[in-house]
Every structure is written in C-alpha cells, then in structure tokens.
Design a protein around this motif. Structure first.
Motif, PDB file in Angstrom:
ATOM      1  N   ALA A   1     -11.663 -27.883 -11.865  1.00  0.00           N
ATOM      2  CA  ALA A   1     -11.800 -29.060 -12.732  1.00  0.00           C
ATOM      3  C   ALA A   1     -11.321 -28.743 -14.148  1.00  0.00           C
ATOM      4  CB  ALA A   1     -13.248 -29.539 -12.752  1.00  0.00           C
ATOM      5  N   HIS A   2     -11.693 -27.574 -14.662  1.00  0.00           N
ATOM      6  CA  HIS A   2     -11.282 -27.188 -16.011  1.00  0.00           C
ATOM      7  C   HIS A   2      -9.765 -27.020 -16.087  1.00  0.00           C
ATOM      8  CE1 HIS A   2     -11.375 -25.360 -19.946  1.00  0.00           C
ATOM      9  NE2 HIS A   2     -10.682 -24.339 -19.463  1.00  0.00           N
ATOM     10  N   LEU A   3      -9.183 -26.356 -15.104  1.00  0.00           N
ATOM     11  CA  LEU A   3      -7.745 -26.116 -15.108  1.00  0.00           C
ATOM     12  C   LEU A   3      -6.964 -27.423 -14.999  1.00  0.00           C
ATOM     13  CD1 LEU A   3      -5.609 -23.928 -15.222  1.00  0.00           C
ATOM     14  CD2 LEU A   3      -5.704 -23.814 -12.738  1.00  0.00           C
ATOM     15  N   LYS A   4      -7.422 -28.320 -14.116  1.00  0.00           N
ATOM     16  CA  LYS A   4      -6.744 -29.608 -13.984  1.00  0.00           C
ATOM     17  C   LYS A   4      -6.895 -30.438 -15.249  1.00  0.00           C
ATOM     18  CE  LYS A   4      -6.891 -29.946  -9.000  1.00  0.00           C
ATOM     19  NZ  LYS A   4      -7.370 -30.697  -7.835  1.00  0.00           N
ATOM     20  N   SER A   5      -8.047 -30.369 -15.902  1.00  0.00           N
ATOM     21  CA  SER A   5      -8.251 -31.099 -17.155  1.00  0.00           C
ATOM     22  C   SER A   5      -7.335 -30.570 -18.250  1.00  0.00           C
ATOM     23  CB  SER A   5      -9.702 -30.995 -17.605  1.00  0.00           C
ATOM     24  OG  SER A   5     -10.552 -31.575 -16.658  1.00  0.00           O
ATOM     25  N   ALA A   6      -7.196 -29.253 -18.336  1.00  0.00           N
ATOM     26  CA  ALA A   6      -6.310 -28.657 -19.337  1.00  0.00           C
ATOM     27  C   ALA A   6      -4.856 -29.043 -19.077  1.00  0.00           C
ATOM     28  CB  ALA A   6      -6.467 -27.133 -19.335  1.00  0.00           C
ATOM     29  N   ALA A   7      -4.453 -29.036 -17.818  1.00  0.00           N
ATOM     30  CA  ALA A   7      -3.081 -29.414 -17.482  1.00  0.00           C
ATOM     31  C   ALA A   7      -2.824 -30.892 -17.775  1.00  0.00           C
ATOM     32  CB  ALA A   7      -2.799 -29.116 -16.007  1.00  0.00           C
ATOM     33  N   MET A   8      -3.787 -31.736 -17.461  1.00  0.00           N
ATOM     34  CA  MET A   8      -3.632 -33.176 -17.730  1.00  0.00           C
ATOM     35  C   MET A   8      -3.539 -33.435 -19.229  1.00  0.00           C
ATOM     36  SD  MET A   8      -3.282 -36.226 -16.713  1.00  0.00           S
ATOM     37  CE  MET A   8      -3.840 -36.513 -15.071  1.00  0.00           C
ATOM     38  N   THR A   9      -4.328 -32.719 -20.009  1.00  0.00           N
ATOM     39  CA  THR A   9      -4.274 -32.868 -21.464  1.00  0.00           C
ATOM     40  C   THR A   9      -2.889 -32.499 -21.979  1.00  0.00           C
ATOM     41  OG1 THR A   9      -6.621 -32.377 -21.639  1.00  0.00           O
ATOM     42  CG2 THR A   9      -5.311 -32.114 -23.640  1.00  0.00           C
ATOM     43  N   GLY A  10      -2.362 -31.390 -21.504  1.00  0.00           N
ATOM     44  CA  GLY A  10      -1.024 -30.980 -21.910  1.00  0.00           C
ATOM     45  C   GLY A  10       0.042 -31.981 -21.494  1.00  0.00           C
ATOM     46  N   ASP A  11      -0.075 -32.512 -20.284  1.00  0.00           N
ATOM     47  CA  ASP A  11       0.901 -33.493 -19.804  1.00  0.00           C
ATOM     48  C   ASP A  11       0.874 -34.770 -20.638  1.00  0.00           C
ATOM     49  OD1 ASP A  11       1.710 -31.759 -17.841  1.00  0.00           O
ATOM     50  OD2 ASP A  11       0.590 -32.749 -16.229  1.00  0.00           O
ATOM     51  N   VAL A  12      -0.327 -35.246 -20.949  1.00  0.00           N
ATOM     52  CA  VAL A  12      -0.445 -36.480 -21.732  1.00  0.00           C
ATOM     53  C   VAL A  12       0.086 -36.275 -23.148  1.00  0.00           C
ATOM     54  CG1 VAL A  12      -2.109 -38.085 -22.753  1.00  0.00           C
ATOM     55  CG2 VAL A  12      -2.293 -37.471 -20.353  1.00  0.00           C
ATOM     56  N   LEU A  13      -0.249 -35.155 -23.766  1.00  0.00           N
ATOM     57  CA  LEU A  13       0.251 -34.888 -25.121  1.00  0.00           C
ATOM     58  C   LEU A  13       1.771 -34.740 -25.132  1.00  0.00           C
ATOM     59  CD1 LEU A  13      -2.479 -32.466 -26.495  1.00  0.00           C
ATOM     60  CD2 LEU A  13      -2.063 -34.833 -27.150  1.00  0.00           C
ATOM     61  N   THR A  14       2.324 -34.089 -24.127  1.00  0.00           N
ATOM     62  CA  THR A  14       3.780 -33.953 -24.046  1.00  0.00           C
ATOM     63  C   THR A  14       4.445 -35.314 -23.879  1.00  0.00           C
ATOM     64  OG1 THR A  14       3.548 -31.744 -23.095  1.00  0.00           O
ATOM     65  CG2 THR A  14       5.663 -32.849 -22.786  1.00  0.00           C
ATOM     66  N   ALA A  15       3.890 -36.150 -23.011  1.00  0.00           N
ATOM     67  CA  ALA A  15       4.447 -37.496 -22.823  1.00  0.00           C
ATOM     68  C   ALA A  15       4.352 -38.309 -24.115  1.00  0.00           C
ATOM     69  CB  ALA A  15       3.722 -38.213 -21.690  1.00  0.00           C
ATOM     70  N   ALA A  16       3.261 -38.151 -24.859  1.00  0.00           N
ATOM     71  CA  ALA A  16       3.105 -38.875 -26.127  1.00  0.00           C
ATOM     72  C   ALA A  16       4.138 -38.414 -27.152  1.00  0.00           C
ATOM     73  CB  ALA A  16       1.693 -38.684 -26.676  1.00  0.00           C
TER      74      ALA A  16
END
Length: 131
Positions: free
Chosen positions: A76-91
């Motif tokens: 859960a932590h790893l997927k949350s960290a990856a999702m955060t990075g993906d969203v920030l990169t897309a932004a």
C-alpha cells in the motif's frame, strides 16, 4: 514462441502514443505562433512523458523492496508513493502545455519535468530492474 496476449496487444501503447501525439500537436501550434523554442521544449517534455509511459506499460504490479517492509502495508505504501509521483509528473507536464499555450514562461516547469525524468531514470537504473 508463444507470446501472451497482454504482451503483444497495441492497447498498452495507447497512452504513450497519445502523449507523443499531444506533444506534436502542441509543438505545431506553438511553432505556428512563432514560439519555436517553447515548441521544442514542450515537445521534449511530452516525448519524455511518453517514454515514461511506454517504459511502464508492461508493469503489472510494482516491485516490493525491503525499504518499505513486507506485507500489505508495504504494498500500500509503495503504490501510494508511486501514484503520488505519477500525479505530480502529470501535473508538471500539464503545466508545461498550458503555460506554453498561454504564452507564459515555461522554464520553471520544464526544469521540474527534467528533474522528474532524471530522478525516474536513475531510480529505474539503480532500483534493480534496469532500463
């Protein structure tokens, strides 16, 4: 040699293809407006984002490392960290496109996009899987 259907389908190339096509369209619009340098930067950012999406197209799940512990909480932590990075990169990529089309300065966002690309590339190289 047998190839699994999920490995040979074109469906996994849709997102990278759309990102690259969007980069080409934005670059043409900006170049037609006389902003050639901004057009090249925006194209580079979107091409890098397309490469990022293309690299990750075959990832069914995220690798688990000992740094996150083990078990459900670690995943859960790893997927949350990856999702955060993906969203920030897309932004950041979206900010480059919007600011470029508005005629505003895209330099801060281009630097952030370059930093995201370098960090992701280094973590992919040294994170165990390699490019």
């Amino acid at each position: 040699m047998w190839i699994a259907p999920e490995r040979r389908g074109l469906g996994r190339w849709i997102a990278p293809g759309l990102a690259l096509a969007a980069g080409a369209v934005v670059a043409v619009v900006l170049a037609a407006d006389g902003r050639g340098e901004t057009a090249l930067i925006a194209l580079g950012v979107l091409a890098g984002y397309a490469a990022h999406l293309g690299y990750r197209r075959n990832e069914p799940t995220l690798p688990i490392s000992e740094a996150f512990g083990t078990g459900h909480r670690a995943r859960a932590h790893l997927k949350s960290a990856a999702m955060t990075g993906d969203v920030l990169t897309a932004a950041i990529v979206a900010a480059v496109v919007v600011q470029g089309l508005r005629g505003a300065d895209i330099t801060p966002y281009a630097w952030l996009a370059a930093l995201a690309g370098v960090v992701y590339t280094l973590s992919a190289l040294f994170g165990g899987r390699g490019l």
